[in-house]
Design a protein around this motif. Structure first.
Motif, PDB file in Angstrom:
ATOM      1  N   SER A 104       0.840  -1.190   0.000  1.00  0.00           N
ATOM      2  CA  SER A 104       0.000   0.000   0.000  1.00  0.00           C
ATOM      3  C   SER A 104       0.881   1.248   0.000  1.00  0.00           C
ATOM      4  CB  SER A 104      -0.911   0.012   1.225  1.00  0.00           C
ATOM      5  OG  SER A 104      -0.138   0.065   2.407  1.00  0.00           O
ATOM      6  N   PRO A 105       0.348   2.377  -0.495  1.00  0.00           N
ATOM      7  CA  PRO A 105       1.135   3.624  -0.467  1.00  0.00           C
ATOM      8  C   PRO A 105       1.602   3.982   0.935  1.00  0.00           C
ATOM      9  CG  PRO A 105      -0.792   3.877  -1.884  1.00  0.00           C
ATOM     10  CD  PRO A 105      -0.929   2.547  -1.214  1.00  0.00           C
ATOM     11  N   ALA A 106       0.778   3.705   1.934  1.00  0.00           N
ATOM     12  CA  ALA A 106       1.146   4.031   3.317  1.00  0.00           C
ATOM     13  C   ALA A 106       2.388   3.261   3.749  1.00  0.00           C
ATOM     14  CB  ALA A 106      -0.015   3.726   4.256  1.00  0.00           C
ATOM     15  N   MET A 107       2.465   1.981   3.419  1.00  0.00           N
ATOM     16  CA  MET A 107       3.613   1.180   3.823  1.00  0.00           C
ATOM     17  C   MET A 107       4.846   1.490   2.978  1.00  0.00           C
ATOM     18  SD  MET A 107       2.638  -0.178   6.446  1.00  0.00           S
ATOM     19  CE  MET A 107       4.110  -1.144   6.790  1.00  0.00           C
ATOM     20  N   GLN A 108       4.648   1.830   1.730  1.00  0.00           N
ATOM     21  CA  GLN A 108       5.778   2.255   0.905  1.00  0.00           C
ATOM     22  C   GLN A 108       6.406   3.518   1.490  1.00  0.00           C
ATOM     23  OE1 GLN A 108       4.757   2.535  -3.266  1.00  0.00           O
ATOM     24  NE2 GLN A 108       3.670   0.582  -3.251  1.00  0.00           N
ATOM     25  N   GLN A 109       5.552   4.418   1.993  1.00  0.00           N
ATOM     26  CA  GLN A 109       6.056   5.643   2.613  1.00  0.00           C
ATOM     27  C   GLN A 109       6.801   5.331   3.908  1.00  0.00           C
ATOM     28  OE1 GLN A 109       6.000   8.882   1.487  1.00  0.00           O
ATOM     29  NE2 GLN A 109       7.325   9.202   3.261  1.00  0.00           N
ATOM     30  N   VAL A 110       6.277   4.392   4.696  1.00  0.00           N
ATOM     31  CA  VAL A 110       6.944   4.006   5.939  1.00  0.00           C
ATOM     32  C   VAL A 110       8.331   3.444   5.637  1.00  0.00           C
ATOM     33  CG1 VAL A 110       6.908   2.355   7.860  1.00  0.00           C
ATOM     34  CG2 VAL A 110       4.847   3.629   7.282  1.00  0.00           C
ATOM     35  N   ARG A 111       8.421   2.558   4.640  1.00  0.00           N
ATOM     36  CA  ARG A 111       9.727   1.972   4.296  1.00  0.00           C
ATOM     37  C   ARG A 111      10.714   3.039   3.819  1.00  0.00           C
ATOM     38  NH1 ARG A 111       6.800  -2.799   2.708  1.00  0.00           N
ATOM     39  NH2 ARG A 111       6.312  -1.889   0.694  1.00  0.00           N
ATOM     40  N   ALA A 112      10.226   3.994   3.020  1.00  0.00           N
ATOM     41  CA  ALA A 112      11.105   5.065   2.540  1.00  0.00           C
ATOM     42  C   ALA A 112      11.591   5.931   3.695  1.00  0.00           C
ATOM     43  CB  ALA A 112      10.362   5.918   1.513  1.00  0.00           C
ATOM     44  N   THR A 113      10.695   6.204   4.643  1.00  0.00           N
ATOM     45  CA  THR A 113      11.070   7.019   5.800  1.00  0.00           C
ATOM     46  C   THR A 113      12.079   6.289   6.676  1.00  0.00           C
ATOM     47  OG1 THR A 113       8.864   8.030   5.791  1.00  0.00           O
ATOM     48  CG2 THR A 113      10.179   8.293   7.792  1.00  0.00           C
ATOM     49  N   ILE A 114      11.889   4.984   6.856  1.00  0.00           N
ATOM     50  CA  ILE A 114      12.838   4.190   7.642  1.00  0.00           C
ATOM     51  C   ILE A 114      14.233   4.285   7.037  1.00  0.00           C
ATOM     52  CG2 ILE A 114      13.516   1.810   8.196  1.00  0.00           C
ATOM     53  CD1 ILE A 114      10.545   1.194   8.620  1.00  0.00           C
ATOM     54  N   ALA A 115      14.333   4.183   5.717  1.00  0.00           N
ATOM     55  CA  ALA A 115      15.633   4.253   5.048  1.00  0.00           C
ATOM     56  C   ALA A 115      16.310   5.598   5.310  1.00  0.00           C
ATOM     57  CB  ALA A 115      15.463   4.025   3.550  1.00  0.00           C
ATOM     58  N   LYS A 116      15.522   6.679   5.339  1.00  0.00           N
ATOM     59  CA  LYS A 116      16.089   8.010   5.607  1.00  0.00           C
ATOM     60  C   LYS A 116      16.527   8.137   7.063  1.00  0.00           C
ATOM     61  CE  LYS A 116      13.317  10.439   2.104  1.00  0.00           C
ATOM     62  NZ  LYS A 116      12.239  11.442   1.896  1.00  0.00           N
ATOM     63  N   LEU A 117      15.675   7.666   7.965  1.00  0.00           N
ATOM     64  CA  LEU A 117      15.970   7.803   9.392  1.00  0.00           C
ATOM     65  C   LEU A 117      17.186   6.986   9.804  1.00  0.00           C
ATOM     66  CD1 LEU A 117      12.373   7.645  10.929  1.00  0.00           C
ATOM     67  CD2 LEU A 117      13.758   9.652  10.419  1.00  0.00           C
ATOM     68  N   ALA A 118      17.429   5.886   9.097  1.00  0.00           N
ATOM     69  CA  ALA A 118      18.565   5.024   9.438  1.00  0.00           C
ATOM     70  C   ALA A 118      19.898   5.722   9.196  1.00  0.00           C
ATOM     71  CB  ALA A 118      18.500   3.730   8.628  1.00  0.00           C
ATOM     72  N   ARG A 119      19.889   6.791   8.389  1.00  0.00           N
ATOM     73  CA  ARG A 119      21.152   7.420   7.993  1.00  0.00           C
ATOM     74  C   ARG A 119      21.653   8.467   8.987  1.00  0.00           C
ATOM     75  NH1 ARG A 119      18.748   7.140   2.574  1.00  0.00           N
ATOM     76  NH2 ARG A 119      18.128   9.335   2.695  1.00  0.00           N
ATOM     77  N   ASN A 120      20.883   8.775  10.034  1.00  0.00           N
ATOM     78  CA  ASN A 120      21.416   9.707  11.024  1.00  0.00           C
ATOM     79  C   ASN A 120      21.201   9.153  12.421  1.00  0.00           C
ATOM     80  OD1 ASN A 120      18.802  10.382  12.009  1.00  0.00           O
ATOM     81  ND2 ASN A 120      18.572  11.957  10.434  1.00  0.00           N
ATOM     82  N   GLN A 121      21.520   9.949  13.415  1.00  0.00           N
ATOM     83  CA  GLN A 121      21.435   9.486  14.799  1.00  0.00           C
ATOM     84  C   GLN A 121      20.340  10.198  15.580  1.00  0.00           C
ATOM     85  OE1 GLN A 121      23.620   6.806  15.987  1.00  0.00           O
ATOM     86  NE2 GLN A 121      23.362   6.803  13.779  1.00  0.00           N
ATOM     87  N   ALA A 122      19.467  10.924  14.899  1.00  0.00           N
ATOM     88  CA  ALA A 122      18.411  11.666  15.578  1.00  0.00           C
ATOM     89  C   ALA A 122      17.467  10.709  16.304  1.00  0.00           C
ATOM     90  CB  ALA A 122      17.619  12.497  14.569  1.00  0.00           C
ATOM     91  N   PRO A 123      17.042  11.060  17.522  1.00  0.00           N
ATOM     92  CA  PRO A 123      16.026  10.245  18.201  1.00  0.00           C
ATOM     93  C   PRO A 123      14.728  10.232  17.398  1.00  0.00           C
ATOM     94  CG  PRO A 123      17.091  11.747  19.750  1.00  0.00           C
ATOM     95  CD  PRO A 123      17.534  12.161  18.374  1.00  0.00           C
ATOM     96  N   VAL A 124      14.106   9.069  17.323  1.00  0.00           N
ATOM     97  CA  VAL A 124      12.874   8.904  16.561  1.00  0.00           C
ATOM     98  C   VAL A 124      11.763   8.441  17.489  1.00  0.00           C
ATOM     99  CG1 VAL A 124      11.746   7.672  14.659  1.00  0.00           C
ATOM    100  CG2 VAL A 124      14.155   8.325  14.468  1.00  0.00           C
ATOM    101  N   TYR A 125      10.611   9.088  17.369  1.00  0.00           N
ATOM    102  CA  TYR A 125       9.424   8.691  18.117  1.00  0.00           C
ATOM    103  C   TYR A 125       8.480   7.975  17.154  1.00  0.00           C
ATOM    104  CZ  TYR A 125       4.800   9.236  20.268  1.00  0.00           C
ATOM    105  OH  TYR A 125       3.545   9.005  20.763  1.00  0.00           O
ATOM    106  N   ILE A 126       8.194   6.711  17.432  1.00  0.00           N
ATOM    107  CA  ILE A 126       7.350   5.898  16.556  1.00  0.00           C
ATOM    108  C   ILE A 126       5.946   5.863  17.147  1.00  0.00           C
ATOM    109  CG2 ILE A 126       7.073   3.630  15.462  1.00  0.00           C
ATOM    110  CD1 ILE A 126      10.104   3.218  16.023  1.00  0.00           C
ATOM    111  N   ALA A 127       5.004   6.469  16.450  1.00  0.00           N
ATOM    112  CA  ALA A 127       3.624   6.548  16.932  1.00  0.00           C
ATOM    113  C   ALA A 127       2.766   5.524  16.212  1.00  0.00           C
ATOM    114  CB  ALA A 127       3.066   7.957  16.709  1.00  0.00           C
TER     115      ALA A 127
END
Length: 466
Positions: A145-168
């Protein structure tokens, strides 16, 4: 292999010299400048593997440098140098795209660890290893689904830095899986991933669990114990159900995150820790801040970037894929062939709202696999709860509010057991009913009962409810 290069931007000569000497001993070539203008010229004429920039500069600020590098050199990690305790500057730097931050006075051990992590990330970006890992790990996050494709793309971006992430996200959507994927796709993948359910730790044991203790520091401390922060050193600490942290622990957690150091109970000195913080909860954390139940400063510190995981009802098209994946997993566990959903069963699942999300789908299919005849699951095998048909207000009211039943008096209901037994039986009945209505989701049952998750766990143990 050519020598790796680092750009240091700071108007304080002592800081430039300290970083130049420290990084030089790590066999890195260092260029050091003191202004934004000099930094721009250096970046225009040379490619660097890593950059450190101070927050305040004579002709601008570090945010300009972070934004410039993010726009023109996205493969280059940049770390902000901030004043001691300036959590707001650190958070803003991470939001602007910084890889991490370093507090003054600079801790040499933490600096070296940060440099190693940053350079490993830069190397993975250049070699394409990060993308490869993203593809392999993402296979466990099922859905097209588009929603899960967006989640996967966001995960790939977030993995590249060390910023704290809040998963809601609601209970059962897979927040821990998302946290694991962020960890596995990033430069800390070789380090530990330490998940902890904050609602499952008794309040009086929290400080020891998170920070550790020294032998003899309190009754029962028969030896030194390593805390969760130390266990996650070099990796990721995942704080699930972070909203369940009591206020006194929120203060201690904020300091540990901000200073990147912990002090075990009974210890005289703090221990530096290199940990990335990921957190999650099914509750509305912003609302809890407004109600005074969650510290605002901690909220902003852990919520640098928010990632929302959609509930299953918002991606119904993914249900068949998920169901097939789950059934194959059940078959592998049982050593047989996977059961197959008949068309009517598939349609019933796609129409169902799944208040318990993916976790509930797993439970439904496990039960259906056990109940079905042969290898085919029909709609009846799913045993989905029947939704109440729409009705007018009067009918709905009559359905939802049954006629009051006279409560038995304590004298007649307790028999020989006494008042305590009578009250325990009432509690047991209410808890069992809430668990059944919430499909044995303890967090949801606690919410129905109007008590905390921790209080429900205590009552389950006290009443002997398995």
């Amino acid at each position: 292999m050519s020598q790796q290069t680092v750009l240091v931007i700071d108007d304080e000569r002592d800081i430039r010299e300290l970083l130049t000497i420290t990084l030089g001993r790590m066999d890195l070539q260092v260029d050091a400048v003191g202004t934004v203008a000099e930094a721009r010229r250096a970046l225009a004429g040379k490619t660097y593997d890593l950059c450190f920039t101070d927050m305040r500069l004579p002709d601008g600020n570090g945010h300009e440098i972070v934004e410039h590098i993010a726009a023109n050199h996205p493969e280059m990690p940049v770390a902000m140098i901030t004043a001691y305790g300036n959590v707001d500057a650190a958070v803003n730097a991470l939001k602007a795209g910084a890889f991490d931050f370093v507090s003054k006075p600079v801790d040499i051990q933490m600096l070296r660890q940060l440099v190693r992590t940053a350079l490993r990330l830069a190397e993975e970006k250049r070699s394409g290893k990060t993308a490869a890992k993203a593809g392999n790990a993402g296979d466990r996050l099922i859905g097209d689904s588009p929603a899960m494709q967006q989640v996967r793309a966001t995960i790939a971006k977030l993995a590249r830095n060390q910023a704290p992430v809040y998963i809601a996200g609601e209970s059962g959507v897979g927040k821990e899986l998302v946290a694991r994927l962020i960890h596995e796709q990033g430069p800390r993948a070789a380090g530990p991933f330490v998940p902890v359910n904050c609602g499952a730790i008794p309040s009086e044991l929290m400080e020891s669990e998170f920070f550790g203790h020294r032998k003899g520091s309190f009754t029962g401390a028969v030896g030194d114990k390593e805390g969760l922060f130390q266990a996650a050193h070099g990796g990721t600490l995942f704080l699930d159900e972070v909203a369940e942290l009591p206020l006194h622990m929120q203060v201690k957690l904020l300091r540990a995150i901000q200073e990147k150091a912990v002090r075990p109970i009974g210890a005289r000195e703090e221990i530096p820790v290199d940990v990335r913080i990921l957190s999650a909860t099914h509750k509305n954390l912003a609302a809890l801040v407004e109600q005074g139940q969650f510290r605002q400063d901690l909220f902003y510190r852990i919520n640098v970037i928010e990632l929302r995981v959609p509930p299953l009802r918002e991606r119904r098209g993914d249900v068949p894929l998920l169901a097939s994946f789950i059934l194959q997993g059940l078959a592998r566990k049982d050593g047989g062939r996977p059961s197959e959903l008949l068309p009517e069963a598939r349609q019933a699942l796609e129409a169902y709202d799944f208040p318990g999300n993916v976790r509930e789908l797993e439970n439904i299919l496990e039960r259906a696999t056990a109940m079905c005849d042969g290898e085919h699951i029909d709609a009846g095998d799913l045993m989905l709860p029947q939704r109440m048909p729409r009705a007018d207000a009067a009918t709905a009211a009559s359905v939802q509010q049954p006629a009051p039943v006279a409560a038995p008096s304590p004298a007649s209901a307790t028999g020989d057991g006494g008042l305590d037994d009578y009250i325990s039986n009432l509690e047991r009945g209410a808890i069992v009913k809430a668990l059944e209505e919430s499909r044995y989701n303890k967090t949801a049952a606690a919410k129905k009962l109007g008590i905390t998750f921790r209080a429900l766990r205590y009552k389950l143990k006290k009443l002997g409810i398995d």
